[in-house]
Each structure stands twice: as C-alpha cells, then as structure tokens.
Motif scaffolding. Structure first.
Motif, PDB file in Angstrom:
ATOM      1  N   MET A   9      28.008  21.624   1.295  1.00  0.00           N
ATOM      2  CA  MET A   9      29.156  20.861   1.788  1.00  0.00           C
ATOM      3  C   MET A   9      29.564  21.326   3.185  1.00  0.00           C
ATOM      4  SD  MET A   9      31.271  18.459   0.780  1.00  0.00           S
ATOM      5  CE  MET A   9      32.878  17.819   1.110  1.00  0.00           C
ATOM      6  N   GLN A  10      29.679  22.642   3.356  1.00  0.00           N
ATOM      7  CA  GLN A  10      30.069  23.191   4.657  1.00  0.00           C
ATOM      8  C   GLN A  10      28.988  22.907   5.702  1.00  0.00           C
ATOM      9  OE1 GLN A  10      31.004  27.331   4.582  1.00  0.00           O
ATOM     10  NE2 GLN A  10      31.988  27.318   6.572  1.00  0.00           N
ATOM     11  N   LYS A  11      27.707  23.012   5.260  1.00  0.00           N
ATOM     12  CA  LYS A  11      26.603  22.724   6.170  1.00  0.00           C
ATOM     13  C   LYS A  11      26.647  21.269   6.620  1.00  0.00           C
ATOM     14  CE  LYS A  11      21.567  22.701   6.518  1.00  0.00           C
ATOM     15  NZ  LYS A  11      20.294  22.918   5.807  1.00  0.00           N
ATOM     16  N   ASP A  12      26.913  20.365   5.675  1.00  0.00           N
ATOM     17  CA  ASP A  12      26.999  18.937   6.004  1.00  0.00           C
ATOM     18  C   ASP A  12      28.121  18.677   7.002  1.00  0.00           C
ATOM     19  OD1 ASP A  12      24.926  18.446   4.307  1.00  0.00           O
ATOM     20  OD2 ASP A  12      26.180  17.772   2.625  1.00  0.00           O
ATOM     21  N   LEU A  13      29.242  19.371   6.809  1.00  0.00           N
ATOM     22  CA  LEU A  13      30.388  19.210   7.696  1.00  0.00           C
ATOM     23  C   LEU A  13      30.043  19.685   9.114  1.00  0.00           C
ATOM     24  CD1 LEU A  13      33.344  18.448   8.107  1.00  0.00           C
ATOM     25  CD2 LEU A  13      33.966  20.758   7.361  1.00  0.00           C
ATOM     26  N   LYS A  14      29.356  20.835   9.196  1.00  0.00           N
ATOM     27  CA  LYS A  14      28.960  21.367  10.507  1.00  0.00           C
ATOM     28  C   LYS A  14      27.997  20.418  11.210  1.00  0.00           C
ATOM     29  CE  LYS A  14      29.552  26.334   9.669  1.00  0.00           C
ATOM     30  NZ  LYS A  14      28.846  27.640   9.546  1.00  0.00           N
ATOM     31  N   GLU A  15      27.055  19.885  10.437  1.00  0.00           N
ATOM     32  CA  GLU A  15      26.079  18.964  11.022  1.00  0.00           C
ATOM     33  C   GLU A  15      26.764  17.687  11.513  1.00  0.00           C
ATOM     34  OE1 GLU A  15      23.118  18.380   8.059  1.00  0.00           O
ATOM     35  OE2 GLU A  15      22.075  20.276   8.483  1.00  0.00           O
ATOM     36  N   ALA A  16      27.718  17.201  10.731  1.00  0.00           N
ATOM     37  CA  ALA A  16      28.452  15.999  11.128  1.00  0.00           C
ATOM     38  C   ALA A  16      29.261  16.252  12.385  1.00  0.00           C
ATOM     39  CB  ALA A  16      29.372  15.550   9.987  1.00  0.00           C
ATOM     40  N   THR A  17      29.890  17.440  12.456  1.00  0.00           N
ATOM     41  CA  THR A  17      30.680  17.801  13.634  1.00  0.00           C
ATOM     42  C   THR A  17      29.792  17.931  14.865  1.00  0.00           C
ATOM     43  OG1 THR A  17      32.267  18.986  12.240  1.00  0.00           O
ATOM     44  CG2 THR A  17      32.281  19.488  14.592  1.00  0.00           C
ATOM     45  N   ALA A  18      28.639  18.588  14.698  1.00  0.00           N
ATOM     46  CA  ALA A  18      27.710  18.760  15.811  1.00  0.00           C
ATOM     47  C   ALA A  18      27.191  17.410  16.295  1.00  0.00           C
ATOM     48  CB  ALA A  18      26.537  19.654  15.385  1.00  0.00           C
ATOM     49  N   TYR A  19      26.874  16.521  15.336  1.00  0.00           N
ATOM     50  CA  TYR A  19      26.391  15.186  15.706  1.00  0.00           C
ATOM     51  C   TYR A  19      27.454  14.434  16.498  1.00  0.00           C
ATOM     52  CZ  TYR A  19      25.301  10.250  15.323  1.00  0.00           C
ATOM     53  OH  TYR A  19      25.078   8.921  15.615  1.00  0.00           O
ATOM     54  N   ARG A  20      28.698  14.525  16.036  1.00  0.00           N
ATOM     55  CA  ARG A  20      29.789  13.807  16.713  1.00  0.00           C
ATOM     56  C   ARG A  20      30.006  14.347  18.125  1.00  0.00           C
ATOM     57  NH1 ARG A  20      33.115  10.199  14.500  1.00  0.00           N
ATOM     58  NH2 ARG A  20      35.125   9.757  15.470  1.00  0.00           N
ATOM     59  N   GLN A  21      29.896  15.668  18.294  1.00  0.00           N
ATOM     60  CA  GLN A  21      30.048  16.259  19.622  1.00  0.00           C
ATOM     61  C   GLN A  21      28.929  15.795  20.554  1.00  0.00           C
ATOM     62  OE1 GLN A  21      30.171  20.449  18.686  1.00  0.00           O
ATOM     63  NE2 GLN A  21      32.394  20.480  18.451  1.00  0.00           N
ATOM     64  N   GLN A  22      27.702  15.774  20.026  1.00  0.00           N
ATOM     65  CA  GLN A  22      26.575  15.304  20.820  1.00  0.00           C
ATOM     66  C   GLN A  22      26.738  13.833  21.184  1.00  0.00           C
ATOM     67  OE1 GLN A  22      23.172  16.199  18.389  1.00  0.00           O
ATOM     68  NE2 GLN A  22      23.260  18.408  18.780  1.00  0.00           N
ATOM     69  N   LEU A  23      27.241  13.052  20.217  1.00  0.00           N
ATOM     70  CA  LEU A  23      27.449  11.635  20.473  1.00  0.00           C
ATOM     71  C   LEU A  23      28.520  11.419  21.530  1.00  0.00           C
ATOM     72  CD1 LEU A  23      26.861   8.692  19.812  1.00  0.00           C
ATOM     73  CD2 LEU A  23      28.506   8.844  17.922  1.00  0.00           C
ATOM     74  N   ARG A  24      29.601  12.185  21.461  1.00  0.00           N
ATOM     75  CA  ARG A  24      30.669  12.082  22.469  1.00  0.00           C
ATOM     76  C   ARG A  24      30.117  12.345  23.866  1.00  0.00           C
ATOM     77  NH1 ARG A  24      36.089  12.203  20.845  1.00  0.00           N
ATOM     78  NH2 ARG A  24      36.643  13.039  22.882  1.00  0.00           N
ATOM     79  N   LYS A  25      29.288  13.392  23.975  1.00  0.00           N
ATOM     80  CA  LYS A  25      28.716  13.718  25.281  1.00  0.00           C
ATOM     81  C   LYS A  25      27.796  12.609  25.759  1.00  0.00           C
ATOM     82  CE  LYS A  25      26.092  17.207  27.814  1.00  0.00           C
ATOM     83  NZ  LYS A  25      25.288  18.452  27.749  1.00  0.00           N
ATOM     84  N   ARG A  26      26.990  12.076  24.859  1.00  0.00           N
ATOM     85  CA  ARG A  26      26.058  11.009  25.227  1.00  0.00           C
ATOM     86  C   ARG A  26      26.816   9.747  25.638  1.00  0.00           C
ATOM     87  NH1 ARG A  26      22.438   7.508  22.309  1.00  0.00           N
ATOM     88  NH2 ARG A  26      23.372   8.116  20.328  1.00  0.00           N
ATOM     89  N   ILE A  27      27.910   9.475  24.948  1.00  0.00           N
ATOM     90  CA  ILE A  27      28.742   8.318  25.313  1.00  0.00           C
ATOM     91  C   ILE A  27      29.310   8.505  26.724  1.00  0.00           C
ATOM     92  CG2 ILE A  27      30.912   7.118  24.824  1.00  0.00           C
ATOM     93  CD1 ILE A  27      30.333   7.597  21.840  1.00  0.00           C
TER      94      ILE A  27
END
Length: 207
Positions: free
Chosen positions: A1-19
């Motif tokens: 669960m915690q790993k999934d949360l970290k991965e989701a957070t990392a993905y969102r940060q990467q997406l924000r930068k790409r946007i």
C-alpha cells in the motif's frame, strides 16, 4: 500500500513536470493566448480533464511553468559563476541565454504575459527580490576592476524596467525584432558600464 502510494506520488510529480515543460514550450512557440489547454493536453497524450485535475486553469499552469523556467536559468548561472568565471563572463552568459531565447520565442508571448495578473505580480515581485543581488553582483565587478565606480547601480534595473515598459507600451516589437531591441539596449548599456579592462573582454568575445 505504501509502495503504491509512493509510486503514485512519484508519477504525479513527473507528470506535473512534463506538463509544465510541454506547456511552456507551447506558450513560447504560439503565444500564451493562442496555446489552448486542450492543445497542451493533446501534446501530452492526456485528457483535458486530467490536465485540469492538476492545474485549475491556464494562469496557474503558466505561473508554475515560468517559476520552473526562472529557477532553471538561475541555477545555470549560479553553476556557471561558480566555475571560476568573472563578472563579465557571467553577464555575457546572461546575454547569450537571452538572445537564444529571443530567437525562438514568439513575440506574442511577451505581450500576452502581462495580461495575467498573477504572473504580472510575480514578475514585479521577482524584480524587487533580485535587485539587491544585482547591485552586489555589479559591485563585485567594480572591485575586480571590470566595471566603473562612478555608476549608481541601483538605478540600472529601474532604467531597464522603464525601457521595457516603453517598448511594450509603444509596440516597438512591431517595428523591430525583439532580438534587435535587446541587443542594442543590452550591449550599448554594458559597454557604458565597463572600464577598459571590461571592454577588452567584450571585444574579445566578438558578440
């Protein structure tokens, strides 16, 4: 669960930068008003709904993109100055960076940008924050013998701001390229600030 949360957070940060990177490219290429949120979403391969889930509106996206851009440029100059470059070297690097930007950016970007209140305020605040740093930097050039002692360096950024407003208010970019306007303003002013020692470096740079 915690790993999934970290991965989701990392993905969102990467997406924000790409946007932000994609949006900034679109704003600079087409002008801010012409760059639509739907078009930016399409360039990213995401839905417009996803884009609006991350950024409430175009002004917020523009604001965050410009802040990122400014941070990257400041970091580059900080690293450049730290690599044993003297004051004139740093000033000429600023000049090169700006000319490269002006060669690729749609003039509409500069006229559009002040129509967004949050961003206009950011630019004003940023100018205020950097003014003291500018004066200290120029004083270092005086101490190193590259810049003249007789100049009031607190006036220089104020005068550049005033000229910038005049250029926009009188739409001089319709008569001259922004690159031509900037080159004539920047290099003429810089030569007037320099001692003979500083002028020799500028002449050797063959700008």
């Amino acid at each position: 669960m915690q790993k999934d949360l970290k991965e989701a957070t990392a993905y969102r940060q990467q997406l924000r930068k790409r946007i932000m990177e994609t949006a900034l490219k679109a704003f600079m290429q087409y002008g801010i008003r012409a760059a639509r949120m739907a078009g930016i979403a399409s360039m990213l391969g995401i839905s417009k709904r996803t884009l609006y889930e991350i950024y409430d509106d175009k002004e917020q996206l523009l604001y965050e993109s410009i802040k990122m851009y400014d941070h990257q440029r400041r970091q580059h100059l900080t690293d450049f100055a730290a690599a044993n470059h003297h004051v004139i070297d740093v000033i000429l690097e600023v000049y090169r960076m700006k000319v490269e930007e002006l060669r690729t950016v749609n003039p509409a970007f500069y006229t559009d940008i002040l129509k967004y209140p949050k961003l206009a305020q950011y630019i004003r605040d940023n100018n205020e924050r950097t003014r003291e740093d500018f004066v200290r930097f120029m004083q270092r050039g005086v101490e190193d013998g590259y810049l003249r002692k007789s100049v009031n360096y607190e006036l220089i950024p104020l005068m550049f701001d005033a000229i910038g407003h005049y250029v926009l208010d009188h739409e001089l970019i319709r008569q001259y390229s922004i690159e031509e306007l900037f080159s004539n303003l920047f290099l003429v002013a810089l030569r007037g600030l320099c001692t003979q020692k500083g002028l020799r470096i500028i002449d050797e740079a063959k700008l």
